[in-house]
Design a protein around this motif. Structure first.
Motif, PDB file in Angstrom:
ATOM      1  N   SER A 106       1.117  -1.208   0.131  1.00 27.78           N
ATOM      2  CA  SER A 106       0.152   0.330  -0.139  1.00 27.78           C
ATOM      3  C   SER A 106       0.809   1.363  -0.365  1.00 27.78           C
ATOM      4  O   SER A 106       1.838   1.464   0.251  1.00 27.78           O
ATOM      5  CB  SER A 106      -0.681  -0.488   0.905  1.00 27.78           C
ATOM      6  OG  SER A 106      -0.046   0.086   2.298  1.00 27.78           O
ATOM      7  N   VAL A 107       0.160   2.119   0.168  1.00 23.69           N
ATOM      8  CA  VAL A 107       1.077   3.708   0.009  1.00 23.69           C
ATOM      9  C   VAL A 107       1.407   4.045   1.435  1.00 23.69           C
ATOM     10  O   VAL A 107       2.512   3.812   1.578  1.00 23.69           O
ATOM     11  CB  VAL A 107       0.514   4.811   0.021  1.00 23.69           C
ATOM     12  CG1 VAL A 107       1.088   6.292  -0.727  1.00 23.69           C
ATOM     13  CG2 VAL A 107      -1.154   4.854  -0.987  1.00 23.69           C
ATOM     14  N   ASP A 108       0.862   3.321   2.316  1.00 21.37           N
ATOM     15  CA  ASP A 108       1.557   2.844   4.008  1.00 21.37           C
ATOM     16  C   ASP A 108       3.146   2.480   3.726  1.00 21.37           C
ATOM     17  O   ASP A 108       4.401   2.672   4.753  1.00 21.37           O
ATOM     18  CB  ASP A 108       0.739   3.065   5.469  1.00 21.37           C
ATOM     19  CG  ASP A 108      -0.590   4.071   4.647  1.00 21.37           C
ATOM     20  OD1 ASP A 108      -1.047   5.241   4.687  1.00 21.37           O
ATOM     21  OD2 ASP A 108      -1.783   3.223   5.278  1.00 21.37           O
ATOM     22  N   THR A 109       2.620   1.365   3.105  1.00 19.94           N
ATOM     23  CA  THR A 109       4.075   0.784   2.791  1.00 19.94           C
ATOM     24  C   THR A 109       5.305   1.574   2.569  1.00 19.94           C
ATOM     25  O   THR A 109       6.313   1.358   2.665  1.00 19.94           O
ATOM     26  CB  THR A 109       3.738  -0.547   2.522  1.00 19.94           C
ATOM     27  OG1 THR A 109       3.239  -1.532   2.421  1.00 19.94           O
ATOM     28  CG2 THR A 109       4.944  -2.083   2.127  1.00 19.94           C
ATOM     29  N   ALA A 111       5.629   4.600   1.617  1.00 21.18           N
ATOM     30  CA  ALA A 111       5.572   5.762   2.400  1.00 21.18           C
ATOM     31  C   ALA A 111       6.661   5.646   3.712  1.00 21.18           C
ATOM     32  O   ALA A 111       7.068   6.631   3.683  1.00 21.18           O
ATOM     33  CB  ALA A 111       4.452   6.870   2.248  1.00 21.18           C
ATOM     34  N   SER A 112       6.599   4.759   4.543  1.00 23.42           N
ATOM     35  CA  SER A 112       6.853   4.522   5.310  1.00 23.42           C
ATOM     36  C   SER A 112       8.866   4.198   5.078  1.00 23.42           C
ATOM     37  O   SER A 112       9.433   4.662   5.862  1.00 23.42           O
ATOM     38  CB  SER A 112       6.975   3.256   6.300  1.00 23.42           C
ATOM     39  OG  SER A 112       7.799   2.211   5.633  1.00 23.42           O
ATOM     40  N   ARG A 113       9.623   4.133   4.028  1.00 23.11           N
ATOM     41  CA  ARG A 113      10.420   4.118   3.661  1.00 23.11           C
ATOM     42  C   ARG A 113      10.695   5.635   2.758  1.00 23.11           C
ATOM     43  O   ARG A 113      10.364   6.391   2.393  1.00 23.11           O
ATOM     44  CB  ARG A 113      11.212   3.630   1.924  1.00 23.11           C
ATOM     45  CG  ARG A 113      10.507   2.487   2.025  1.00 23.11           C
ATOM     46  CD  ARG A 113      11.085   1.403   3.366  1.00 23.11           C
ATOM     47  NE  ARG A 113      12.622   1.028   3.029  1.00 23.11           N
ATOM     48  CZ  ARG A 113      14.522   0.275   3.929  1.00 23.11           C
ATOM     49  NH1 ARG A 113      13.738   0.439   4.886  1.00 23.11           N
ATOM     50  NH2 ARG A 113      14.777   1.253   3.309  1.00 23.11           N
TER      51      ARG A 113
END
Length: 138
Positions: A106-109, A111-113
């Motif tokens: 997901s975007v959350d996955t 974006a965490s990088r």
């Protein structure tokens, strides 16, 4: 009219999103000796500062400290690191498939990088910065 060569002055000004702090320390000296310390990225203005001082002071040892900071952080543009993102998502999907893992990419996955986004710093307009700095030095 300045009568003494020994002194200290400090002034701060904010212009167009820049916070400029100048401190000048002077002591007696037979000749004019000007030492300038300025924030990283603004070294191109050092000679202008020395010339400015030479137009105001004929002799003495001057230490001029200049701090220039962008209010609210560095000026820049955020962009997506397309090459990293493409490789990262491909690898995540490959690991998921190869090892039979559940979950979604997901975007959350992604974006965490922190490597996904880059910030490209834009250079300041040195003529404009000098205009503001000269006002603070004055």
């Amino acid at each position: 009219m300045v009568k003494s060569m020994t002194g200290f002055g400090r002034y701060r000004g904010s212009y167009d999103g820049l916070d400029i702090l100048c401190e000048v320390k002077s002591v007696n000296s037979r000749y004019l000796d000007t030492n300038v310390k300025i924030s990283r990225g603004f070294a191109a203005l050092e000679e202008k500062i020395k010339q400015f001082a030479a137009n105001k002071v004929s002799r003495g040892k001057l230490d001029i400290y200049v701090s220039i900071e962008r209010i609210g952080g560095e000026r820049g543009e955020i962009a997506v690191n397309e090459e990293f993102l493409k490789t990262y998502v491909t690898l995540l999907k490959d690991v998921k498939k190869r090892y039979g893992l559940g979950g979604k990419v997901s975007v959350d996955t992604v974006a965490s990088r922190p490597e996904v986004f880059t910030t490209e710093r834009r250079d300041e307009d040195m003529d404009k910065v000098w205009e503001y700095l000269a006002a603070v030095l004055e």
